[in-house]
Each structure stands twice: as structure tokens, then as C-alpha cells.
Write a protein that holds these residues in place. Structure first.
Motif, PDB file in Angstrom:
ATOM      1  N   ILE A  98       0.843  -1.206   0.000  1.00 41.59           N
ATOM      2  CA  ILE A  98       0.000   0.000   0.000  1.00 41.59           C
ATOM      3  C   ILE A  98       0.879   1.257   0.000  1.00 41.59           C
ATOM      4  CG2 ILE A  98      -1.733   1.300   1.301  1.00 41.59           C
ATOM      5  CD1 ILE A  98      -2.781  -1.272  -0.114  1.00 41.59           C
ATOM      6  N   GLU A  99       1.931   1.230   0.790  1.00 45.74           N
ATOM      7  CA  GLU A  99       2.827   2.392   0.816  1.00 45.74           C
ATOM      8  C   GLU A  99       3.439   2.630  -0.570  1.00 45.74           C
ATOM      9  OE1 GLU A  99       2.952   4.473   3.322  1.00 45.74           O
ATOM     10  OE2 GLU A  99       4.309   5.770   2.165  1.00 45.74           O
ATOM     11  N   TRP A 100       3.791   1.541  -1.253  1.00 50.37           N
ATOM     12  CA  TRP A 100       4.358   1.659  -2.611  1.00 50.37           C
ATOM     13  C   TRP A 100       3.325   2.280  -3.574  1.00 50.37           C
ATOM     14  CZ3 TRP A 100       8.773   2.017  -4.941  1.00 50.37           C
ATOM     15  CH2 TRP A 100       8.891   1.755  -6.307  1.00 50.37           C
ATOM     16  N   LEU A 101       2.064   1.869  -3.446  1.00 53.83           N
ATOM     17  CA  LEU A 101       1.011   2.445  -4.306  1.00 53.83           C
ATOM     18  C   LEU A 101       0.888   3.951  -4.055  1.00 53.83           C
ATOM     19  CD1 LEU A 101      -1.894  -0.197  -4.173  1.00 53.83           C
ATOM     20  CD2 LEU A 101      -0.156   0.092  -5.935  1.00 53.83           C
ATOM     21  N   ILE A 102       0.928   4.339  -2.790  1.00 52.29           N
ATOM     22  CA  ILE A 102       0.795   5.769  -2.470  1.00 52.29           C
ATOM     23  C   ILE A 102       1.958   6.547  -3.081  1.00 52.29           C
ATOM     24  CG2 ILE A 102       0.828   7.470  -0.581  1.00 52.29           C
ATOM     25  CD1 ILE A 102      -0.572   5.327   1.178  1.00 52.29           C
ATOM     26  N   GLN A 103       3.147   5.944  -3.074  1.00 56.01           N
ATOM     27  CA  GLN A 103       4.327   6.644  -3.599  1.00 56.01           C
ATOM     28  C   GLN A 103       4.397   6.635  -5.121  1.00 56.01           C
ATOM     29  OE1 GLN A 103       6.046   8.380  -1.482  1.00 56.01           O
ATOM     30  NE2 GLN A 103       4.828   7.456   0.163  1.00 56.01           N
ATOM     31  N   ARG A 104       3.917   5.541  -5.747  1.00 59.75           N
ATOM     32  CA  ARG A 104       4.225   5.343  -7.162  1.00 59.75           C
ATOM     33  C   ARG A 104       3.036   5.186  -8.117  1.00 59.75           C
ATOM     34  NH1 ARG A 104       8.054   7.514  -6.723  1.00 59.75           N
ATOM     35  NH2 ARG A 104      10.240   6.939  -6.997  1.00 59.75           N
ATOM     36  N   ALA A 105       1.840   4.888  -7.606  1.00 54.66           N
ATOM     37  CA  ALA A 105       0.728   4.584  -8.524  1.00 54.66           C
ATOM     38  C   ALA A 105       0.125   5.880  -9.089  1.00 54.66           C
ATOM     39  CB  ALA A 105      -0.340   3.761  -7.809  1.00 54.66           C
ATOM     40  N   ARG A 106       0.369   6.105 -10.364  1.00 52.40           N
ATOM     41  CA  ARG A 106      -0.087   7.357 -10.976  1.00 52.40           C
ATOM     42  C   ARG A 106      -1.615   7.518 -10.949  1.00 52.40           C
ATOM     43  NH1 ARG A 106       4.152   9.709 -14.047  1.00 52.40           N
ATOM     44  NH2 ARG A 106       2.710  10.481 -15.622  1.00 52.40           N
ATOM     45  N   PRO A 107      -2.409   6.433 -11.144  1.00 59.24           N
ATOM     46  CA  PRO A 107      -3.869   6.609 -11.062  1.00 59.24           C
ATOM     47  C   PRO A 107      -4.343   6.951  -9.634  1.00 59.24           C
ATOM     48  CG  PRO A 107      -3.308   4.618 -12.262  1.00 59.24           C
ATOM     49  CD  PRO A 107      -2.053   5.079 -11.586  1.00 59.24           C
ATOM     50  N   TYR A 108      -3.456   6.794  -8.649  1.00 60.42           N
ATOM     51  CA  TYR A 108      -3.803   7.228  -7.302  1.00 60.42           C
ATOM     52  C   TYR A 108      -3.355   8.667  -7.078  1.00 60.42           C
ATOM     53  CZ  TYR A 108      -4.419   7.515  -2.313  1.00 60.42           C
ATOM     54  OH  TYR A 108      -4.848   7.913  -1.073  1.00 60.42           O
TER      55      TYR A 108
END
Ligand code: PLP
Length: 395
Positions: free
Chosen positions: A260-270
Motif C-alpha cells: 500500500i505504501e508503494w502504491l501511495i508513492q508510485r501509482a499514478r492513477p492514485y
């Protein structure tokens, strides 16, 4: 103008192949009886499986959320759009799924489409040697996410774990991701998730599960595919949507806290989109309460009763229900034109059942996608069954 002519020619081609889609305008809330384009209809098409989209307590919670937090979030989550309502919802979802996911954390997204793009692009961005193993019948958002990730994409045949095992064995990728719908959206059948998980554990691969049609409907407490199959692992990245059985909108990813932390840092659609209205997150707290309560349980039981009623009372020669025990009960018709005609004939009788055609489903497998909801009555199902019996006899 040449550009316009080109489009008009393409549109004519779609029309000639019975593939032109048109929208109908609903004038009332999403419930089985609806007013559509000025006409009273009985609908068998929404994904509002528990009948929560117009549930008074959830509507009241949405109003309360707007009074507390306003109409819009004003910014993306990483700027100033992350509200207390979003945080509470994420905490609530993480707690609910923690028996199944080790060190679970949850992240709320505006839509399931975006959540799927986020998961696949961000996971692939973590390792330049990524291979995504994508199930043949996956939802378009997973297909698009895999394409956008620029990873190597290998499609494995529907429900074929043996074939997937061979593909995983042959792979030299250092980052392997298996991705599948839990309940296939146009077929209604379930993926063999325990077998897929065993394979992923054996090959140290991620298992990404899209539970859009399972969250709220599967499992005793409606927690979806993980509860249904009692899966327990840090290998799973779970995506559940909140605009279907939960009746409101948005989606969430639940996974190990580092994912989840990786998504917050890297997921552009987020990152690069305005956060959904906090009022939606606030309303979802009430929706989750309902889903997990005895009322939610009673609704799931009623839905199961309606599914059995449809299966046992429908007796057709040429059209057949596809094998499914979920609320998605597709009636296989075959040609695009025949499926369209059947849908139109039902519509003329006040029964709204959409025809699903290629490219959403394979050529030659056009179908009616009957979806049942806990808001239907047994009389509603009787009406549909009686109409289908007469239409087949007269066709
Ligand atoms: C509906 C659906 C989605 C997309 O979710 P939205 O919140 O509607 O964007 C993703 N996957 C599957 C299998 C779906 O049925």
C-alpha cells in the motif's frame, strides 16, 4: 470533413453488425422497479446485488457526509484532499480484511478501473523484469492495466491452473504477477483461487484478485472471495469495488502495508487525480455496517434463494443459463442480432435485461446478462421466467 466522415463510416459498420450501443436514461433511483426514458421497467441489469444503492440509511449517511465534509474533496490525496472520512474508511476496510491478509492496510480509490491500473502499473514499476500472467476472461480494466504497465503479459486460458503452472515454470521474470477476477463479470463463475494461491506461493508470485462482484456477496459476512475461500497470505493483493454490492462508489486495494505504501508513492492513477468526495467515504461506513450485519446476511440469503428460483424454474430448449451460482446469471443466446432482439422484446414488455456482445464477450457467445439483486422479489423472477418461456416458444 474527412475525419468526421471516417467516424461516421465506422459507426455505420458497428450499427450494421448490431454492435452499436446506446444508453438509456434512468429517471429514478437504482432499484428493480425503475422509470426509464418515461417508461416503467423492471430491471435485471444493475450490480447493486444487495439493494443498497437506494437504501434510506445510506442515502441519509451521504447527506450527513456532505454536511460534515462538503460536496468535494478539492484536491488529490497527496495534496490536501485526504479527509478523515477517507482515513476512517480505509481503517475500517483494513480491519475487516486483516484476518486474511498479513499486515493488512487498505487504500481507497475513485473507481475500480483506476485501482486496477494502479496495482499493475505500480507493481511492474518496482522491477524491470516483470511478467504478468493474466486470466483470459479478465475485466477490461485489468487488461488495460497490464498493457499500461509495459511488463511482459502472458494470457492463460480460462480457469486452467495446469496451463498457468507450465507458464510460471517457464518464466524467467524476477517479479511474477498472477491476476484474475474472482467472479467473472460476464460469466458469473468463480476463479479457482485456492489453487491459484498455492501456485503463487510455490513460485513466489503475487496474486492480484479483482473481487468487484464478490465483495458484499460472497462469504458469511460479505467480505468477499477471501472470506468465502478462507484464504490467508501476504501474497494476495486484493481489489474490491464499492459501487456494486456496497451501493455507493469507488474501490479499495487491501494488501500488505508495504504494498500500500508503494502504491501511495508510485501509482499514478492514485496520485494524479482528485480524491473522491469525502461524503462518499462517509456513506460507505454505513454501507459496510449494513453489509456485515444480520440485515446484510439476510439479504445475501434472499439473493441466493432468487438464484436457485431462476435456475430451477427456467426451462428452455435453445437458450441456456451458463454455469454460475452467483448473482450474475448469463443466458447464452449466440448471435449478436438474436441477443439484441431478445433483449428488445423483453424491454417492450417492461423487462430490462441487457444484451452483452463482442468485444465484451467472445464472438458467437452474445448473451443476456441477467443480474439478480436482494431487492428483487420472487414475483419479479417469476415474471422474467414466464416472459422468456413465451418468447422462446414464439421465436
Ligand atoms: C466493475 C468492475 C471493475 C471496475 O470497477 P468500477 O468501480 O466500476 O470502476 C473492475 N473489475 C471488474 C471485474 C468489474 O466488474
Amino acid at each position: 470533413m474527412k475525419l468526421i466522415q471516417q467516424l461516421e463510416h465506422q459507426l455505420q459498420t458497428l450499427n450494421d453488425a448490431s454492435l452499436l450501443r446506446r444508453r438509456r436514461t434512468a429517471e429514478t433511483a437504482c432499484t428493480p422497479p425503475m422509470q426509464v426514458d418515461g417508461q416503467a421497467m423492471l430491471a435485471f441489469c444493475s450490480n447493486d446485488y444487495l439493494g443498497l444503492a437506494a437504501y434510506p440509511r445510506i442515502v441519509a449517511a451521504l447527506q450527513e457526509g456532505a454536511a460534515l465534509y462538503g460536496a468535494g474533496s478539492g484536491a488529490s490525496h497527496l495534496i490536501s484532499g485526504h479527509s478523515q472520512a477517507h482515513a476512517l474508511l480505509e481503517q475500517r476496510l483494513a480491519n475487516a480484511l486483516s484476518p486474511y491478509l498479513t499486515s493488512a492496510r487498505a487504500l481507497y480509490f475513485c473507481t475500480g478501473y483506476m485501482a486496477n491500473l494502479a496495482i499493475l502499473t505500480a507493481l511492474a514499476a518496482a522491477d524491470s523484469h516483470t511478467e504478468i500472467f493474466s486470466e483470459q476472461h479478465n475485466h477490461a480494466s485489468l487488461i488495460d492495466g497490464a498493457r499500461l504497465s509495459k511488463a511482459t503479459v502472458t494470457i492463460y486460458p480460462h480457469s486452467d491452473t495446469m496451463a498457468l503452472a507450465h507458464l510460471l515454470n517457464a518464466s524467467t521474470a524476477s517479479n511474477k504477477i498472477v491476476v484474475t477476477d474472482s467472479v467473472f463479470s460476464m460469466d458469473g463463475d468463480l476463479a479457482p483461487l485456492p489453487d491459484l494461491l498455492a501456485l503463487c506461493q510455490q513460485h513466489d508470485a503475487w496474486l492480484v484478485i479483482d473481487d468487484a462482484h464478490g465483495f458484499g456477496t460472497l462469504g458469511a459476512r460479505g467480505l468477499g472471495a477471501l472470506e468465502h475461500f478462507q484464504l490467508q497470505t501476504p501474497h494476495i493483493i486484493y481489489m474490491g469495488t464499492l459501487g456494486k454490492a456496497a451501493g455507493v462508489g469507488g474501490a479499495f486495494v487491501a494488501a500488505h502495508t508495504s504494498v500500500i505504501e508503494w502504491l501511495i508513492q508510485r501509482a499514478r492513477p492514485y496520485i494524479y487525480t482528485t480524491a473522491a468526495a469525502p461524503a462518499l467515504a462517509h456513506a460507505l461506513l454505513t454501507s459496510l455496517d449494513l453489509m456485515q450485519s444480520d440485515e446484510g446476511m439476510a439479504r445475501r440469503q434472499h439473493l441466493q434463494k432468487l438464484i436457485q428460483q431462476l435456475q430451477t424454474s427456467l426451462s428452455l430448449q435453445r437458450w441456456r443459463l451458463m454455469p454460475s451460482n452467483t448473482a450474475i446469471q448469463p443466458l447464452l443466446v449466440g448471435s449478436n442480432a438474436a441477443a439484441m432482439q431478445l433483449s428488445q422484446q423483453l424491454y417492450a414488455q417492461g423487462l430490462w435485461v441487457p444484451a452483452i456482445r463482442p468485444p465484451t464477450v467472445p464472438e458467437g457467445t452474445a448473451r443476456l446478462r441477467i443480474t439478480l439483486s436482494a431487492a428483487h422479489t420472487t414475483q419479479d423472477v417469476e415474471k422474467l421466467v414466464a416472459a422468456l418461456h413465451v418468447l422462446e416458444k414464439n421465436s
